[in-house]
Every structure is written in C-alpha cells, then in structure tokens.
Design a protein around this motif. Sequence first.
Motif, PDB file in Angstrom:
ATOM      1  N   ILE A 100      29.102  48.083  28.043  1.00  0.00           N
ATOM      2  CA  ILE A 100      28.566  48.520  29.528  1.00  0.00           C
ATOM      3  C   ILE A 100      29.554  48.925  30.234  1.00  0.00           C
ATOM      4  CG2 ILE A 100      27.557  47.612  31.758  1.00  0.00           C
ATOM      5  CD1 ILE A 100      25.637  47.596  29.520  1.00  0.00           C
ATOM      6  N   LYS A 101      29.431  50.092  30.962  1.00  0.00           N
ATOM      7  CA  LYS A 101      30.506  50.759  31.928  1.00  0.00           C
ATOM      8  C   LYS A 101      29.942  50.207  33.282  1.00  0.00           C
ATOM      9  CE  LYS A 101      32.060  53.707  28.648  1.00  0.00           C
ATOM     10  NZ  LYS A 101      32.138  52.699  27.598  1.00  0.00           N
ATOM     11  N   CYS A 102      30.432  49.390  33.785  1.00  0.00           N
ATOM     12  CA  CYS A 102      30.099  48.955  35.192  1.00  0.00           C
ATOM     13  C   CYS A 102      29.896  50.221  36.307  1.00  0.00           C
ATOM     14  CB  CYS A 102      30.908  48.052  35.882  1.00  0.00           C
ATOM     15  SG  CYS A 102      30.472  47.433  37.127  1.00  0.00           S
ATOM     16  N   PRO A 103      28.694  50.329  36.710  1.00  0.00           N
ATOM     17  CA  PRO A 103      28.456  51.702  37.404  1.00  0.00           C
ATOM     18  C   PRO A 103      29.030  51.699  38.831  1.00  0.00           C
ATOM     19  CG  PRO A 103      26.454  50.468  37.300  1.00  0.00           C
ATOM     20  CD  PRO A 103      27.388  49.412  36.406  1.00  0.00           C
ATOM     21  N   ILE A 104      29.315  50.620  39.429  1.00  0.00           N
ATOM     22  CA  ILE A 104      29.853  50.541  40.512  1.00  0.00           C
ATOM     23  C   ILE A 104      31.258  49.659  40.786  1.00  0.00           C
ATOM     24  CG2 ILE A 104      27.782  50.561  41.898  1.00  0.00           C
ATOM     25  CD1 ILE A 104      27.701  47.767  42.225  1.00  0.00           C
ATOM     26  N   ASP A 105      31.994  49.999  41.791  1.00  0.00           N
ATOM     27  CA  ASP A 105      33.370  49.210  41.621  1.00  0.00           C
ATOM     28  C   ASP A 105      33.007  47.908  42.223  1.00  0.00           C
ATOM     29  OD1 ASP A 105      34.718  51.545  41.250  1.00  0.00           O
ATOM     30  OD2 ASP A 105      35.050  52.081  42.811  1.00  0.00           O
ATOM     31  N   ILE A 135      39.964  48.259  31.786  1.00  0.00           N
ATOM     32  CA  ILE A 135      40.086  47.519  33.146  1.00  0.00           C
ATOM     33  C   ILE A 135      40.901  48.422  34.154  1.00  0.00           C
ATOM     34  CG2 ILE A 135      40.470  45.419  34.496  1.00  0.00           C
ATOM     35  CD1 ILE A 135      39.963  44.164  31.931  1.00  0.00           C
ATOM     36  N   LYS A 136      40.570  48.676  35.293  1.00  0.00           N
ATOM     37  CA  LYS A 136      41.308  49.098  36.307  1.00  0.00           C
ATOM     38  C   LYS A 136      41.572  48.406  37.431  1.00  0.00           C
ATOM     39  CE  LYS A 136      41.707  53.584  38.873  1.00  0.00           C
ATOM     40  NZ  LYS A 136      41.110  55.007  38.773  1.00  0.00           N
ATOM     41  N   TYR A 137      42.368  47.834  37.697  1.00  0.00           N
ATOM     42  CA  TYR A 137      42.597  46.912  38.757  1.00  0.00           C
ATOM     43  C   TYR A 137      43.528  47.173  39.943  1.00  0.00           C
ATOM     44  CZ  TYR A 137      43.095  42.069  40.934  1.00  0.00           C
ATOM     45  OH  TYR A 137      42.826  40.821  41.425  1.00  0.00           O
ATOM     46  N   SER A 138      42.731  47.609  41.204  1.00  0.00           N
ATOM     47  CA  SER A 138      43.429  48.253  42.285  1.00  0.00           C
ATOM     48  C   SER A 138      43.690  47.216  43.119  1.00  0.00           C
ATOM     49  CB  SER A 138      42.870  49.478  42.800  1.00  0.00           C
ATOM     50  OG  SER A 138      42.373  50.395  41.619  1.00  0.00           O
ATOM     51  N   THR A 139      44.906  47.174  44.113  1.00  0.00           N
ATOM     52  CA  THR A 139      44.977  46.320  45.111  1.00  0.00           C
ATOM     53  C   THR A 139      45.427  46.847  46.484  1.00  0.00           C
ATOM     54  OG1 THR A 139      45.788  44.553  43.582  1.00  0.00           O
ATOM     55  CG2 THR A 139      46.312  44.274  45.784  1.00  0.00           C
ATOM     56  N   PHE A 154      44.498  29.703  47.602  1.00  0.00           N
ATOM     57  CA  PHE A 154      44.910  29.609  46.179  1.00  0.00           C
ATOM     58  C   PHE A 154      43.547  30.311  45.540  1.00  0.00           C
ATOM     59  CE2 PHE A 154      46.934  26.337  48.411  1.00  0.00           C
ATOM     60  CZ  PHE A 154      48.442  26.354  48.148  1.00  0.00           C
ATOM     61  N   GLU A 155      43.394  31.508  45.339  1.00  0.00           N
ATOM     62  CA  GLU A 155      42.364  31.851  44.704  1.00  0.00           C
ATOM     63  C   GLU A 155      42.611  32.390  43.386  1.00  0.00           C
ATOM     64  OE1 GLU A 155      43.840  33.954  46.707  1.00  0.00           O
ATOM     65  OE2 GLU A 155      43.722  35.927  45.856  1.00  0.00           O
ATOM     66  N   ARG A 156      41.798  32.546  42.588  1.00  0.00           N
ATOM     67  CA  ARG A 156      41.879  32.842  41.211  1.00  0.00           C
ATOM     68  C   ARG A 156      40.871  33.813  40.602  1.00  0.00           C
ATOM     69  NH1 ARG A 156      44.758  29.011  37.286  1.00  0.00           N
ATOM     70  NH2 ARG A 156      44.315  30.304  35.509  1.00  0.00           N
ATOM     71  N   THR A 157      41.291  34.801  39.903  1.00  0.00           N
ATOM     72  CA  THR A 157      40.290  35.792  39.488  1.00  0.00           C
ATOM     73  C   THR A 157      40.363  35.934  38.079  1.00  0.00           C
ATOM     74  OG1 THR A 157      40.592  36.854  41.526  1.00  0.00           O
ATOM     75  CG2 THR A 157      39.622  38.216  39.503  1.00  0.00           C
ATOM     76  N   LEU A 158      39.245  36.107  37.625  1.00  0.00           N
ATOM     77  CA  LEU A 158      39.046  36.061  35.944  1.00  0.00           C
ATOM     78  C   LEU A 158      38.027  37.016  35.691  1.00  0.00           C
ATOM     79  CD1 LEU A 158      39.646  34.982  33.191  1.00  0.00           C
ATOM     80  CD2 LEU A 158      37.728  33.049  33.630  1.00  0.00           C
ATOM     81  N   ILE A 159      38.652  38.086  34.741  1.00  0.00           N
ATOM     82  CA  ILE A 159      37.905  39.623  34.411  1.00  0.00           C
ATOM     83  C   ILE A 159      37.703  39.431  32.970  1.00  0.00           C
ATOM     84  CG2 ILE A 159      37.555  41.821  34.747  1.00  0.00           C
ATOM     85  CD1 ILE A 159      38.963  41.519  37.516  1.00  0.00           C
ATOM     86  N   ILE A 160      36.380  39.739  32.434  1.00  0.00           N
ATOM     87  CA  ILE A 160      36.427  39.812  30.931  1.00  0.00           C
ATOM     88  C   ILE A 160      35.811  41.010  30.744  1.00  0.00           C
ATOM     89  CG2 ILE A 160      35.469  38.527  28.877  1.00  0.00           C
ATOM     90  CD1 ILE A 160      35.500  35.770  30.846  1.00  0.00           C
ATOM     91  N   VAL A 161      36.149  41.936  30.158  1.00  0.00           N
ATOM     92  CA  VAL A 161      35.311  43.068  29.744  1.00  0.00           C
ATOM     93  C   VAL A 161      35.307  42.918  28.043  1.00  0.00           C
ATOM     94  CG1 VAL A 161      35.179  45.440  29.893  1.00  0.00           C
ATOM     95  CG2 VAL A 161      36.372  44.337  31.437  1.00  0.00           C
ATOM     96  N   GLU A 162      33.946  43.014  27.496  1.00  0.00           N
ATOM     97  CA  GLU A 162      33.577  42.765  26.223  1.00  0.00           C
ATOM     98  C   GLU A 162      34.005  44.407  25.629  1.00  0.00           C
ATOM     99  OE1 GLU A 162      33.217  40.400  24.225  1.00  0.00           O
ATOM    100  OE2 GLU A 162      32.070  38.725  25.332  1.00  0.00           O
ATOM    101  N   GLY A 205      33.268  48.167  26.998  1.00  0.00           N
ATOM    102  CA  GLY A 205      33.183  47.880  28.480  1.00  0.00           C
ATOM    103  C   GLY A 205      34.040  48.423  29.527  1.00  0.00           C
ATOM    104  N   TYR A 206      33.718  48.917  30.705  1.00  0.00           N
ATOM    105  CA  TYR A 206      34.624  49.273  31.566  1.00  0.00           C
ATOM    106  C   TYR A 206      34.362  48.757  32.816  1.00  0.00           C
ATOM    107  CZ  TYR A 206      36.488  52.677  35.199  1.00  0.00           C
ATOM    108  OH  TYR A 206      37.110  52.922  36.347  1.00  0.00           O
ATOM    109  N   VAL A 207      35.403  48.420  33.560  1.00  0.00           N
ATOM    110  CA  VAL A 207      35.270  48.052  34.971  1.00  0.00           C
ATOM    111  C   VAL A 207      36.400  48.512  35.969  1.00  0.00           C
ATOM    112  CG1 VAL A 207      36.143  45.808  34.669  1.00  0.00           C
ATOM    113  CG2 VAL A 207      34.432  46.159  36.635  1.00  0.00           C
ATOM    114  N   SER A 208      35.907  48.912  37.029  1.00  0.00           N
ATOM    115  CA  SER A 208      37.155  49.333  38.098  1.00  0.00           C
ATOM    116  C   SER A 208      36.887  48.231  39.269  1.00  0.00           C
ATOM    117  CB  SER A 208      36.853  50.385  38.701  1.00  0.00           C
ATOM    118  OG  SER A 208      37.700  50.826  39.908  1.00  0.00           O
ATOM    119  N   TYR A 209      38.169  47.483  39.249  1.00  0.00           N
ATOM    120  CA  TYR A 209      38.102  46.372  40.486  1.00  0.00           C
ATOM    121  C   TYR A 209      39.099  46.438  41.533  1.00  0.00           C
ATOM    122  CZ  TYR A 209      38.406  41.562  42.055  1.00  0.00           C
ATOM    123  OH  TYR A 209      38.414  40.107  42.520  1.00  0.00           O
TER     124      TYR A 209
END
Lengths: 466, 240
Positions: A186-191, A250-254, A206-214, A217-221
Amino acid sequence: MKKEFIKEKYKYGFYTKIKSNTFPLGINKKIIKKISKIKKEPKWFTKWRLKSYSYWKKNIYKYPKWANLRYKKINFKKISYFSKIENKKNKKLIKTFNKLGVPINNKFDKISIDFIFDSISIKTTYNKILKKYGIIFCPLSEAIKKYENLVKKYIGSVVPYNDNFYSALNSSVFSDGSFCYIPKNIKCPIDLSTYFRINNETIGQFERTLIIVEEGGYVSYLEGCTAPIRSNNQLHAAVVELIALKNSKIKYSTIQNWYPGNKNGRGGILNFVTKRGICYEKSKISWIQVETGSSVTWKYPSCILKGDNSIGEFKSVSLTKNYQQIDTGSKMIHIGKNTKSTIISKSICMDNSISTYRGLVKICKNSKNSNNFTQCDALLIGKKCSSYTLPYILSMNSTSRIEHESTISKIEEEQIFYCNQRGIDNDNAMSLIVSGFSMNIINNLPLEFAFEAKQLLNIKLENSVG
Amino acid sequence: MLKIKNLYVSINKNLIIKGLNLKIKKGEIHIIMGPNGSGKSTLSYIIAGKPKYKIEDGEILFNNKIINNLKPDKISKLGIFLSFQNPVEIDGLSMYNFIKSFIKKKNNNNILKNIYKKCEKLNINKKYLSRYFNLGFSGGEKKKNEILQMLILKPKLTILDEIDSGLDIDSLKNILNNIKQYINKKKKKRSLLIITHYTNIINYIKPNFVHIIYDGKIIKSGNKKLIKKIEKYGYNKFIN
C-alpha cells in the motif's frame, strides 16, 4: 519594546490558558505506574516502562556529556511528567491550533494530522480514508491497546530502552505519540503528520513515534512542533522508530520550530531526540529536516541498513541564531551488501550560535560494495558564531567507498552589495542567498512544508545584516 | 543627471579619490579611461553606494538630489545601474529566480515573456535562466547576464565597468549595440558612463566626452579625439 520585538520573532510563543490535570513534579515508580494506569496499558507494557526507569535511574549520573553543548544541568525533579487537558473538545484547543496555522477542523488537502497537546493526542484527521486502505494512523497509546501485537513486536526494536540516557527516560515516561502502520504493497495516498505543541510550563514532553511499513509499502510522514515563550528551559526528549520492510519506502520530514530562547540565550526548549530507522532488503528511509528551533538540540536521525541493497538518506538544513546550540548529524550503519547512504548537512549560523555536525558512517565487514557520500556545508553570518564538523568514519572491508566533503563559507559582502545594486534590500538579499544555500534540502520537502520552511527561514533572517 | 563635486573617497583609511569632478547630462555618453589603480572602479562603486567606501568630502548629486549617504538598494531604485567588472556567483539560486526578485510587476506570465525576449536580443540561451546564478558561466556569459538585468531594470544612468573584459568581439558588438539601442530609445532620459581600458570601443559607440582619470582625479577631458591620442601616446604624456 524589546519584549515585543522578541514576540514578533517567534510568533508561536503564546500560551493557552486551559484546565488540565498535571502531575506533581518529579519522577518515581509511582508516577510511572500512574501514567500507565491512566492510559489503561497492558501489564507487559507497564513492566517495560519500569524496566526502562530502573535503567535510567541507575545511570542518572551518566547523562551524555560528550556533545558540543553547554547548558545548565537538568533538574529532573523539577519537571512534571504528565499533563492531560480535562476536556479534549474545549474550544480553546481549536483556537490554539487555528492560531498556529494548523486548524483542527479545517481539513488540509491531502494531509492527515495527529494533534498532540502537551502529553495527549487530541485528534487525528482523515481517519476514514486511511481505513479504506487498511492504514492505521492513531495515537500510540491507542495502538498499545488496539494493535497490541504489532506494538509488542516493534516497540524498542530499533531504539532499545537502554540505547541511551534519554531513550531510557522516554521509554519510562512517554505519554503519547503517533503510531502508523502501512500494510503490504500500500502506498499511502496522503501525507501523515503529527503536530506537537508544548503548552504547560513545567511539563516535559516525551513523545514516541512508531512507523511500520510492510513489504512494498510507502509513506511520507511530517512532523511539526512549537512551544510558548518561557524564561525557563523546557525538556523535550522524543524517540522515533521507523521500520522499513522489504521494498518499502519511508520519507520522514521534520520542521522544528521550538522556542529557541531569547536574545540573551534565556529559556527555550532543550531537545534531546533519538531517531532511528531500520531498512530491510531494497528498502529506503529518508530523513529530511529543517531545524530552526530549540535552544539546545541533540539529535542524530540514523539508518541501520540491514537488508541488501537498502538505501539511507539524511538531508538537513539548520539555522541557528542568538545563543542557540545544535549538535546534530546522522549515523549510517551499513550491514547488508550493496547498501547506499547519503548525508547532506547544511547549517547556517548567526550571532553567537554554535553549530556542530557529528556523524558516523560505519560499513561492516560483510557489507560489500557499499558506499556513502557525505557533504557538510556551513554558512557563517557575522563574527561570533562558530561551526564544527566531526565525522566518524569506519570501513571494515575493501570493496566499499566512503566520500566526505565539507565546506565552510561566509556570506560575502560582495554578494549582498550585488543584490543591493539591483534594488534588493538586505533582508531579501540574505534570504535569496540562504535559500540558494539550502535549496537542495528544502526541495525534498512535501510542497506545503517547503513553502512553510522557506517562510520560517526568512522570518529568522530578518535584520541579520547590520 | 549626475553631478560629482570635489569628491574625496577613502577605503580602509587610504585616500583613493582625491578631488574628482564630473558632470553627466541627460542623454550623454561618457567614457572614463585611465591606468590601473587610478580609481576607476572605486568611482563606479562609490556612485552605487558600496559600503566601506567612505566619502571624506564632496558631493554626489543625482537629479539634483544628494545621494552620498543613501544605501545601495535605494540608489539602485533611483535609476542607477552598475554593470560589474566581476559579477558575483550565487549557488543554488537560479538566474530566473534572482531576476524575478527585483522585478516590480508580479505578473508571472509576462515576466517570463519579457525575459525571453531580452535573452533573444542578447543571444542568451534560455536554458541559462534555470542555471544557478553565474555559476560556471564564462566571462562573456556573465557580462551578458549583466546587460540582461540592465534591460529589465531600465535605469536612467548605466555605468559599465570594464564591459569589454572577457568578451569576444562578436559578443562585445552585440552587447554594445543593445546598449546603444537602449540609450537611443529615450535619448532625453538615459545616460551612459563607460569605464574601460579598451580604446577600440569608439569604433562601436560614440561618446560625447572622454576623460582621463589619474591618481583619483580627472586630469584631462575632451571628445573622442582624446582616445586617439591615448592610443598613440599612452597615458604618460598626460600624466607628465
């Protein structure tokens, strides 16, 4: 007069008066159990928190001192570790996020946003569309209950609780964060995006982020953050874990825009963040960051290139002014064969700020035919700022290649004068030159973010030429 | 249009311009020549208001307004354009984006059309517009870029600092023809100050006045015949 001037510089520095349930100051087992209880977490999770806490407590005197950063010792007893607003539907929240330019109810085009206010996730938008694709995007605290097996399998797998001082602290007291799961092919259709807001005065976030891409798959975060102006330092210690399975991306932008402290270096966020991703076969992780905030930043988004033919990228532009200090870079650990990594770090340094690039490139023995390219460019403005480049490079086989390029330059008066001669004033001249300097990085951001990043840099650059 | 009265200029406490007088009227073309180190480039910088160049005495008037203490961007906006001897390079910034940043009208369609038209006139390949500003440009390409900007900014007074350096003869002809055309189009409003070493320039452009600058002063003024004399005898004849 002066106050106003500073306010104008950091337009997100307002405070929202809102009723919230904030824990008493200090950290101990009781506090941790209480957090876990409020969140109705399963037992294994409470245990994991306590284990992390014991480790942290044991190492309390071993907080990292190696970074090129100077700040007052953090008093962990004077921090509140949890704050929850009483009513998530309070209209003041809507107003706050409107003012921040990320309206909760106004749906952004093609971005799903998770809003985090102090310790709690307020709302996640676009949920229905995501569900259609089987994508999970929800607060991590919800995922711990709803998708227990996934969380159990992956949390702490990339950044173990005992990885470092701050990851241990985060693992014991983290309150919320985002969880994202992209199913196979699955390619995530939205950011997907999380917006972090620290509001409360004594709270640490203290936050925590967990991203799993099977597989496939594709995601832009995207991640954005702000905080009110305070004269005290506030602590932010986050952990981000990315898992990119075979053939995924995975594309992770900050965009980091925490309050950076005032002109004299008082106040501001102390930002100690551990970000790391693991790449399986043929997968790719890109970290893209624009840093303008925090008074102190300690952050090394990294990639473990475990699978063959996997790719890691780190592209960063930072702009520091006043007394800001930043010690940042990336770690690329090559384990699989034919792995590739790129590090591009651009820093713009003004006033009395200090900017350090610290990076590790390690190519392991069996990681044959791998290569890394690193480029660190610093642009100095003024006479009191300083920039350092500290690369650690280690190659354990003879078929791999590592390149490191590094430049330090000053904005030349000739360039400014040239722009002036065409009728461009100093502020705009600076902004043209700096946007040119950071172009390669900003162009990698998703469109709306790229625009925001450019504006952010421009605001920070105002009046920087005397 | 431009009046310089008894001007003294120093940089880093070194006096470079020492009592210079110059008057350029509307529609006039002036050529200033002089040996190396005589203050030619300093003169162009000081008119454009370059920081760190200090006016110790005297006045610069542009359309009867004193511009001694004006910032360079304000001077530019009054209608003074300087074509640099060595234009700067700016990495990461496309030529188009640079030019767009100083164009007043913000109608994107027309901007591009307008720039394209001027590129054609100057034989500039349109591809250059998307390249980083002057990065990897040849000397001639940089000079063409200067004149392109001049045609877009439409200045009242244009100062050409060593426009001929780095240009082949065809490009030079082309550039000077474009400049001539530009001046002649509104002869009553546009003036030109050429600073050069190159005596052959009078084969392409006819000046109203020629000046010799030496040791921060204008030591001799005349018409185009003066250039012939310089060609024949060198500067020494005038210095002694």
